[in-house]
Design a protein around this motif. Structure first.
Motif, PDB file in Angstrom:
ATOM      1  N   THR A 218      14.876   5.208 -12.105  1.00  0.00           N
ATOM      2  CA  THR A 218      16.219   5.791 -12.128  1.00  0.00           C
ATOM      3  C   THR A 218      16.789   5.920 -10.712  1.00  0.00           C
ATOM      4  OG1 THR A 218      15.405   8.051 -11.899  1.00  0.00           O
ATOM      5  CG2 THR A 218      15.590   7.203 -14.146  1.00  0.00           C
ATOM      6  N   LYS A 219      18.113   6.090 -10.682  1.00  0.00           N
ATOM      7  CA  LYS A 219      18.799   6.255  -9.393  1.00  0.00           C
ATOM      8  C   LYS A 219      18.344   7.539  -8.720  1.00  0.00           C
ATOM      9  CE  LYS A 219      22.659   4.454 -11.836  1.00  0.00           C
ATOM     10  NZ  LYS A 219      23.970   4.745 -12.409  1.00  0.00           N
ATOM     11  N   LYS A 220      18.174   8.569  -9.554  1.00  0.00           N
ATOM     12  CA  LYS A 220      17.782   9.864  -9.025  1.00  0.00           C
ATOM     13  C   LYS A 220      16.407   9.765  -8.358  1.00  0.00           C
ATOM     14  CE  LYS A 220      17.783  14.649 -10.504  1.00  0.00           C
ATOM     15  NZ  LYS A 220      16.444  14.971 -11.039  1.00  0.00           N
ATOM     16  N   GLU A 221      15.499   9.093  -9.045  1.00  0.00           N
ATOM     17  CA  GLU A 221      14.159   8.901  -8.492  1.00  0.00           C
ATOM     18  C   GLU A 221      14.246   8.169  -7.151  1.00  0.00           C
ATOM     19  OE1 GLU A 221      11.136   8.354 -12.078  1.00  0.00           O
ATOM     20  OE2 GLU A 221      11.545   6.472 -11.048  1.00  0.00           O
ATOM     21  N   ALA A 222      15.128   7.187  -7.094  1.00  0.00           N
ATOM     22  CA  ALA A 222      15.293   6.416  -5.848  1.00  0.00           C
ATOM     23  C   ALA A 222      15.772   7.336  -4.728  1.00  0.00           C
ATOM     24  CB  ALA A 222      16.273   5.265  -6.053  1.00  0.00           C
ATOM     25  N   ASP A 223      16.752   8.190  -5.015  1.00  0.00           N
ATOM     26  CA  ASP A 223      17.266   9.112  -3.996  1.00  0.00           C
ATOM     27  C   ASP A 223      16.184  10.082  -3.535  1.00  0.00           C
ATOM     28  OD1 ASP A 223      19.824   8.068  -3.834  1.00  0.00           O
ATOM     29  OD2 ASP A 223      20.577   9.301  -5.488  1.00  0.00           O
ATOM     30  N   THR A 224      15.409  10.593  -4.506  1.00  0.00           N
ATOM     31  CA  THR A 224      14.355  11.548  -4.165  1.00  0.00           C
ATOM     32  C   THR A 224      13.305  10.901  -3.257  1.00  0.00           C
ATOM     33  OG1 THR A 224      14.697  12.420  -6.376  1.00  0.00           O
ATOM     34  CG2 THR A 224      12.783  13.246  -5.184  1.00  0.00           C
ATOM     35  N   LEU A 225      12.901   9.690  -3.623  1.00  0.00           N
ATOM     36  CA  LEU A 225      11.892   9.021  -2.802  1.00  0.00           C
ATOM     37  C   LEU A 225      12.430   8.693  -1.422  1.00  0.00           C
ATOM     38  CD1 LEU A 225       9.992   6.514  -5.088  1.00  0.00           C
ATOM     39  CD2 LEU A 225       9.386   8.835  -4.443  1.00  0.00           C
ATOM     40  N   PHE A 226      13.711   8.373  -1.376  1.00  0.00           N
ATOM     41  CA  PHE A 226      14.341   8.069  -0.097  1.00  0.00           C
ATOM     42  C   PHE A 226      14.207   9.274   0.837  1.00  0.00           C
ATOM     43  CE2 PHE A 226      18.516   7.815   2.323  1.00  0.00           C
ATOM     44  CZ  PHE A 226      18.038   6.884   3.239  1.00  0.00           C
TER      45      PHE A 226
ATOM     46  N   ILE B 282      12.711  -0.778   1.432  1.00  0.00           N
ATOM     47  CA  ILE B 282      13.908  -0.510   0.639  1.00  0.00           C
ATOM     48  C   ILE B 282      13.454   0.087  -0.686  1.00  0.00           C
ATOM     49  CG2 ILE B 282      14.125  -2.782  -0.489  1.00  0.00           C
ATOM     50  CD1 ILE B 282      17.193  -2.523   0.008  1.00  0.00           C
ATOM     51  N   ILE B 283      14.109   1.164  -1.073  1.00  0.00           N
ATOM     52  CA  ILE B 283      13.801   1.782  -2.362  1.00  0.00           C
ATOM     53  C   ILE B 283      14.944   1.416  -3.283  1.00  0.00           C
ATOM     54  CG2 ILE B 283      13.395   3.980  -3.541  1.00  0.00           C
ATOM     55  CD1 ILE B 283      12.728   5.069  -0.669  1.00  0.00           C
ATOM     56  N   ALA B 284      14.624   0.868  -4.439  1.00  0.00           N
ATOM     57  CA  ALA B 284      15.714   0.358  -5.272  1.00  0.00           C
ATOM     58  C   ALA B 284      15.418   0.529  -6.748  1.00  0.00           C
ATOM     59  CB  ALA B 284      15.949  -1.117  -4.968  1.00  0.00           C
ATOM     60  N   THR B 285      16.480   0.556  -7.528  1.00  0.00           N
ATOM     61  CA  THR B 285      16.339   0.507  -8.973  1.00  0.00           C
ATOM     62  C   THR B 285      16.257  -0.965  -9.390  1.00  0.00           C
ATOM     63  OG1 THR B 285      18.717   0.408  -9.182  1.00  0.00           O
ATOM     64  CG2 THR B 285      17.712   2.595  -9.339  1.00  0.00           C
ATOM     65  N   ASP B 286      16.251  -1.219 -10.685  1.00  0.00           N
ATOM     66  CA  ASP B 286      16.169  -2.594 -11.158  1.00  0.00           C
ATOM     67  C   ASP B 286      17.399  -3.428 -10.790  1.00  0.00           C
ATOM     68  OD1 ASP B 286      13.614  -3.103 -12.400  1.00  0.00           O
ATOM     69  OD2 ASP B 286      14.146  -1.469 -13.750  1.00  0.00           O
ATOM     70  N   LEU B 287      18.409  -2.758 -10.256  1.00  0.00           N
ATOM     71  CA  LEU B 287      19.553  -3.482  -9.706  1.00  0.00           C
ATOM     72  C   LEU B 287      19.086  -4.598  -8.775  1.00  0.00           C
ATOM     73  CD1 LEU B 287      22.714  -3.477  -9.059  1.00  0.00           C
ATOM     74  CD2 LEU B 287      22.101  -2.097  -7.097  1.00  0.00           C
ATOM     75  N   ALA B 288      18.024  -4.306  -8.010  1.00  0.00           N
ATOM     76  CA  ALA B 288      17.544  -5.274  -7.025  1.00  0.00           C
ATOM     77  C   ALA B 288      16.370  -6.097  -7.543  1.00  0.00           C
ATOM     78  CB  ALA B 288      17.149  -4.544  -5.742  1.00  0.00           C
TER      79      ALA B 288
ATOM     80  N   LEU C 284      10.445   9.780   1.836  1.00  0.00           N
ATOM     81  CA  LEU C 284       9.908   8.837   2.826  1.00  0.00           C
ATOM     82  C   LEU C 284      10.573   9.031   4.190  1.00  0.00           C
ATOM     83  CD1 LEU C 284       9.455   5.693   0.626  1.00  0.00           C
ATOM     84  CD2 LEU C 284       7.675   6.804   1.919  1.00  0.00           C
ATOM     85  N   LYS C 285      11.829   9.405   4.168  1.00  0.00           N
ATOM     86  CA  LYS C 285      12.505   9.633   5.449  1.00  0.00           C
ATOM     87  C   LYS C 285      11.843  10.789   6.186  1.00  0.00           C
ATOM     88  CE  LYS C 285      16.990   9.982   5.680  1.00  0.00           C
ATOM     89  NZ  LYS C 285      18.419   9.720   5.615  1.00  0.00           N
ATOM     90  N   MET C 286      11.444  11.779   5.391  1.00  0.00           N
ATOM     91  CA  MET C 286      10.837  12.954   5.975  1.00  0.00           C
ATOM     92  C   MET C 286       9.382  12.704   6.366  1.00  0.00           C
ATOM     93  SD  MET C 286      11.906  16.463   4.171  1.00  0.00           S
ATOM     94  CE  MET C 286      10.733  16.228   2.864  1.00  0.00           C
ATOM     95  N   ARG C 287       8.659  12.008   5.506  1.00  0.00           N
ATOM     96  CA  ARG C 287       7.199  11.997   5.661  1.00  0.00           C
ATOM     97  C   ARG C 287       6.598  10.676   6.133  1.00  0.00           C
ATOM     98  NH1 ARG C 287       4.631  15.243   1.605  1.00  0.00           N
ATOM     99  NH2 ARG C 287       2.751  14.412   2.536  1.00  0.00           N
ATOM    100  N   SER C 288       7.395   9.630   6.325  1.00  0.00           N
ATOM    101  CA  SER C 288       6.776   8.402   6.821  1.00  0.00           C
ATOM    102  C   SER C 288       7.496   7.943   8.088  1.00  0.00           C
ATOM    103  CB  SER C 288       6.807   7.303   5.752  1.00  0.00           C
ATOM    104  OG  SER C 288       7.866   6.416   5.999  1.00  0.00           O
ATOM    105  N   ASN C 289       6.797   7.121   8.853  1.00  0.00           N
ATOM    106  CA  ASN C 289       7.397   6.659  10.107  1.00  0.00           C
ATOM    107  C   ASN C 289       8.232   5.412   9.928  1.00  0.00           C
ATOM    108  OD1 ASN C 289       6.157   8.669  11.594  1.00  0.00           O
ATOM    109  ND2 ASN C 289       4.236   7.492  11.687  1.00  0.00           N
ATOM    110  N   ALA C 290       8.187   4.870   8.728  1.00  0.00           N
ATOM    111  CA  ALA C 290       8.884   3.606   8.506  1.00  0.00           C
ATOM    112  C   ALA C 290      10.404   3.814   8.481  1.00  0.00           C
ATOM    113  CB  ALA C 290       8.417   3.016   7.185  1.00  0.00           C
ATOM    114  N   ASP C 291      11.123   2.736   8.739  1.00  0.00           N
ATOM    115  CA  ASP C 291      12.578   2.783   8.592  1.00  0.00           C
ATOM    116  C   ASP C 291      12.919   2.439   7.146  1.00  0.00           C
ATOM    117  OD1 ASP C 291      13.364   3.402  11.267  1.00  0.00           O
ATOM    118  OD2 ASP C 291      12.610   1.424  11.808  1.00  0.00           O
ATOM    119  N   VAL C 292      13.553   3.393   6.493  1.00  0.00           N
ATOM    120  CA  VAL C 292      13.740   3.278   5.044  1.00  0.00           C
ATOM    121  C   VAL C 292      15.218   3.212   4.686  1.00  0.00           C
ATOM    122  CG1 VAL C 292      13.051   4.313   2.850  1.00  0.00           C
ATOM    123  CG2 VAL C 292      11.846   4.938   4.920  1.00  0.00           C
TER     124      VAL C 292
END
Ligand code: ADP
Ligand code: MG
Length: 400
Positions: A248-256, A294-300, A259-267
Motif C-alpha cells: 500500500t501507499k501508506k506502507e510505502a510512506d511509513t517505510l520511507f 526506492i520504496i514503491a508500490t506496484d505502480l513501479a 529508512l530515512k531515520m534509521r539507515s544511511n542509504a539515500d532513499v
C-alpha cells in the motif's frame, strides 16, 4: 544464433542498435521483428527484461517515413513507463529522427498541445490523458498505421479496458496492431480477438517465469519484527541499487520515514498519491544513482527498466502472485544477476504458496545471520503450524 543485420531492419535502425551497444537480438526480438516487418499483427509474450520494447520499436521505426500526421500510437499503463519508452524510441530513431510526443496525466496540457501541434510521428500515451486529448479535439488517430499496446495485462488489471476499447475504435481498421506483455492471461485473448487480425503469436519460455538470473529467498519473521528485519537486511546486504515494494501507499510512506531515520542509504519513494514532478524526481534520481533505495508500490512493478538494480525486497508477500514476477523482474534484467528477498510472516503463508505455485519453484527460506529473532517457527522445515497458533505470539493482524 541470429544477428540484427539478418532481421530485415533499416540501416539507420541497425546503426542505432549498435550505438546502443546491443550485440545480438534477444529471442523475442529475433522472432517478432521479422513478423512485424512482414506486416503481421503480433502478440508477443516473454519474460520481463528480455527487450520487448526493441522487439516492437525497431521494426516499426524501420518502416516509418517522417510525415505530418501521427503514424504510430503506443499505449502504456503507467506514466513512468510511457516516459521510458519515449526515451527508447528517441534512441532507436537517432539516425533518422522522428517527431515524438508523450501524453500522460499529472502534468499540464500546454507542453502536450505544443507537442501535438509540432506534428508528431509517434504518440506515446497513457489511456486517460489520450482520451482527454481526443475529446478536446487536439488529436485524431485516423492516420495511425501502427498501434502498440504494451503491458496489456497490466492495462486490463488497472481497469483500462473500456478506455482501451474507445481508443482502438478511433484508429483505422487498416492498421497493424501489436500486443506485448510479460504475461498473457486469457482475458487478453478476448481483447486480441477483437483488436487484432490473424495475429502471429510469439511466446518465449513460460509466461509465468521470472528471469533465471534472479536468486529468490523468503525471510520468515514474526509480524512484529518485520521492520527490524527489513532494516537489518538493508544494512547487511551489499546492494548497489535496491527497490523495496510495499502493498500500500501508506506502507510505502511509513517505510520511507523509517529508512530515512534509521539507515544511511539515500532513499526515495514512489506511489500514485505523490505528485507527478516528485514521482519524476524520485525515479530519475534512482536511475542516476542519487538514491540507492526506492520504496514503491506496484505502480513501479511493471516494465520499468532501471539498469543495475541489484536487489528487490518485498516488504510483504504480494497478494497477487503475478505481481511477484513483475516486481522481481526489476532486477536481473538484460541477463544481469539479481537477488529478490521477500519478508514473510505467518499471515502470508497462503500468498507465499501461491507465488511458489505460480513460478513453479520452491523458494528457499533463509535466516539472516546475527539477527535476533524472537520467533522462528516459520524457519522450520517441518510444515508450518496453523496461523492460529502464531497469532498469540504478538503478531498484529491487520484487516485490509
Ligand atoms: P521488457 O520490456 O521485455 O521488460 P525492455 O525492453 O525494457 O524489457 O529491455 C530490458 C533491457 O534490456 C533494457 O535496458 C534494454 O536496453 C536492454 N536490451 C534490450 N534488447 C537488448 C539486446 N538485444 N542486447 C542487449 N541489451 C538489450
Ligand atoms: Mg516492457
Amino acid at each position: 544464433m541470429s544477428i540484427f543485420a539478418d532481421l530485415g531492419l533499416s540501416n539507420p535502425v541497425l546503426k542505432a542498435v549498435s550505438k546502443a551497444g546491443y550485440e545480438e537480438p534477444t529471442e523475442i526480438q529475433a522472432r517478432a521483428i521479422p513478423l512485424i516487418l512482414e506486416g503481421r499483427d503480433v502478440i508477443g509474450a516473454s519474460q520481463t527484461g528480455t527487450g520487448k520494447t526493441a522487439a516492437f520499436a525497431l521494426p516499426v521505426i524501420s518502416q516509418m517515413i517522417p510525415s505530418t500526421k501521427p503514424q504510430c500510437l503506443i499505449l502504456e499503463p503507467v506514466r513512468e513507463l510511457a516516459a521510458q519508452v519515449e526515451e527508447e524510441i528517441r534512441k532507436f530513431s537517432y539516425y533518422r529522427p522522428l517527431n515524438v510526443v508523450l501524453l500522460h496525466g499529472g502534468v499540464g496540457y500546454q507542453a502536450q498541445n505544443d507537442g501535438l501541434n509540432s506534428k508528431p510521428d509517434f504518440i506515446i500515451a497513457t489511456p486517460g490523458r489520450l482520451l482527454d486529448h481526443l475529446s478536446r479535439g487536439t488529436l485524431s488517430l485516423e492516420s495511425v498505421r501502427f498501434l502498440i499496446l504494451d503491458e496489456v495485462d497490466r492495462m486490463l488489471d488497472m481497469g483500462f479496458l473500456p478506455d482501451v476499447r474507445k481508443i482502438v475504435d478511433q484508429c483505422t481498421r487498416d492498421r497493424q496492431t501489436l500486443f506485448f506483455s510479460a504475461t498473457m492471461p486469457p482475458a487478453i485473448q478476448t481483447l486480441a480477438n477483437w483488436a487484432l487480425k490473424e495475429p502471429a503469436e510469439v511466446e518465449i519460455g513460460s509466461r509465468q517465469s521470472p528471469a533465471e538470473t534472479v536468486a529468490h529467498a523468503f525471510y520468515p519473521v514474526a509480524m512484529d519484527q518485520r521492520d527490524e528485519l527489513l532494516l537489518a537486511l538493508v544494512e547487511h546486504t551489499e546492494f548497489k541499487s535496491l527497490m523495496i515494494f510495499t502493498r500500500t501507499k501508506k506502507e510505502a510512506d511509513t517505510l520511507f520515514s523509517l529508512l530515512k531515520m534509521r539507515s544511511n542509504a539515500d532513499v526515495t519513494v514512489l506511489h500514485s498519491d505523490i505528485k507527478q514532478s516528485d514521482r519524476t524526481k524520485a525515479l530519475t534520481g534512482f536511475r542516476s544513482g542519487e538514491f540507492d533505495i526506492i520504496i514503491a508500490t506496484d505502480l513501479a512493478a511493471r516494465g520499468l527498466d532501471i539498469s543495475g538494480v541489484t536487489h528487490v525486497i518485498n516488504y510483504r508477500v504480494p497478494e497477487n502472485a503475478e505481481d511477484y514476477v513483475h516486481r522481481i523482474g526489476r532486477t536481473g534484467r538484460a541477463r544481469q544477476e539479481g537477488d529478490a528477498f521477500t519478508i514473510l510472516s505467518g499471515d502470508e503463508l497462503e500468498f507465499a504458496k501461491a507465488v511458489e505455485r505460480f513460478i513453479d519453484k520452491k523458494i528457499p527460506r533463509k535466516k539472516l545471520e546475527n539477527f535476533d529473532y524472537i520467533y522462528t517457527a516459520l524457519l522450520d522445515d517441518s510444515p508450518p503450524k496453523p496461523v492460529r497458533v502464531r497469532r498469540g505470539g504478538g503478531g498484529k493482524r491487520k484487516r485490509r
